[in-house]
Motif scaffolding. Structure first.
Motif, mmCIF file in Angstrom:
data_model
loop_
_atom_site.group_PDB
_atom_site.id
_atom_site.type_symbol
_atom_site.label_atom_id
_atom_site.label_comp_id
_atom_site.label_asym_id
_atom_site.label_seq_id
_atom_site.Cartn_x
_atom_site.Cartn_y
_atom_site.Cartn_z
ATOM 1 N N LYS A 198 30.909 74.226 26.319
ATOM 2 C CA LYS A 198 31.031 73.391 27.504
ATOM 3 C C LYS A 198 31.131 71.914 27.128
ATOM 4 N N GLN A 214 30.493 68.264 28.962
ATOM 5 C CA GLN A 214 29.950 67.615 30.155
ATOM 6 C C GLN A 214 30.501 66.208 30.250
ATOM 7 N N ASN A 246 30.363 62.642 32.230
ATOM 8 C CA ASN A 246 29.588 61.763 33.106
ATOM 9 C C ASN A 246 30.382 60.475 33.320
ATOM 10 N N THR A 306 29.146 63.775 37.696
ATOM 11 C CA THR A 306 29.131 64.717 36.575
ATOM 12 C C THR A 306 30.045 65.899 36.840
ATOM 13 N N THR A 324 31.644 69.594 34.594
ATOM 14 C CA THR A 324 31.620 70.412 33.380
ATOM 15 C C THR A 324 32.975 71.115 33.191
#
Length: 217
Positions: free
Chosen positions: A198, A200, A202, A211, A213
């Motif tokens: 994954k 992420q 931000n 945010t 993913t």
């Protein structure tokens, strides 16, 4: 439906042989600041041109549920109806052939909205995800005058490739992790890593951190 930027709103507009008049999907003409931070006056009560594009034979335009007018549309009008109306905060609605489209005045910026063209990409270091960053008000409307400095942080199985807007005056490198939204929007490009997992994303700004993913598989 879109609105022609009034000449003088952000300075005099100069056309060339190859240019088109700046026309925006916006009903925010209440004044703001330009890219230099200088004040832009409100256009309240002044005439502004609204363009509706359709192959339907007739278009009706409403402002705050009041009929502005009806226009015939054909090849002779370039399948376009043009209405000149005094600017007033609220909701524009065009109706044609039983269908409608609206433009509404957005409120103050409340948050960032992230939308990926896809949330799953192929691991291997060659796949890309394109993430649209939008500044929206409390009702989810894009704030078309919002110029919000943002910083992107990508962690995990992904790599930031580019973060930019369509602002031709922005000299920040496109590969930088920083951008200032233009017309309330920016675009982030993330590349997959060679490992499944994954990533992420931000986006930090003066608004709450947004945010998202992305999965590499």
């Amino acid at each position: 439906m879109a609105v022609k930027e009034p000449n003088g709103y952000r300075g005099n507009i100069k056309e060339t042989m190859w240019s088109v008049w700046p026309t925006w999907e916006s009903w925010n003409w209440t004044g703001s600041t330009d890219y230099k931070g200088e004040a832009v006056p409100s256009w309240e009560g002044k005439p502004i041109d609204v363009e509706v594009y359709t192959k339907a034979p007739k278009v009706k335009l409403y402002l705050n549920d009041k009929l502005v007018g009806t226009k015939q549309v054909s090849r002779d009008t370039q399948f376009k109806a043009v209405f000149s109306i005094p600017y007033e905060v609220g909701v524009l609605r065009a109706e044609a052939d039983g269908k409608s489209v609206t433009l509404a005045t957005a409120g103050e910026p409340a948050r960032l909205r992230l939308t990926a063209d896809r949330n799953v990409i192929a691991a291997g270091g060659q796949d890309l995800a394109y993430i649209t960053v939008e500044v929206v008000d409390k009702d989810g409307r894009v704030c078309p005058d919002a110029a919000i400095p943002c910083e992107a942080v990508v962690k995990g199985q992904g790599q930031l490739m580019a973060f930019a807007s369509a602002d031709l005056k922005d000299r920040e490198p496109k590969t930088s992790s920083r951008v200032t939204t233009w017309k309330g929007r920016a675009l982030l490009v993330v590349r997959s890593s060679k490992t499944k997992g994954k990533a992420q994303i931000n986006i930090k700004s003066s608004l709450p951190t947004a945010t998202l993913t992305i999965i590499s598989k």
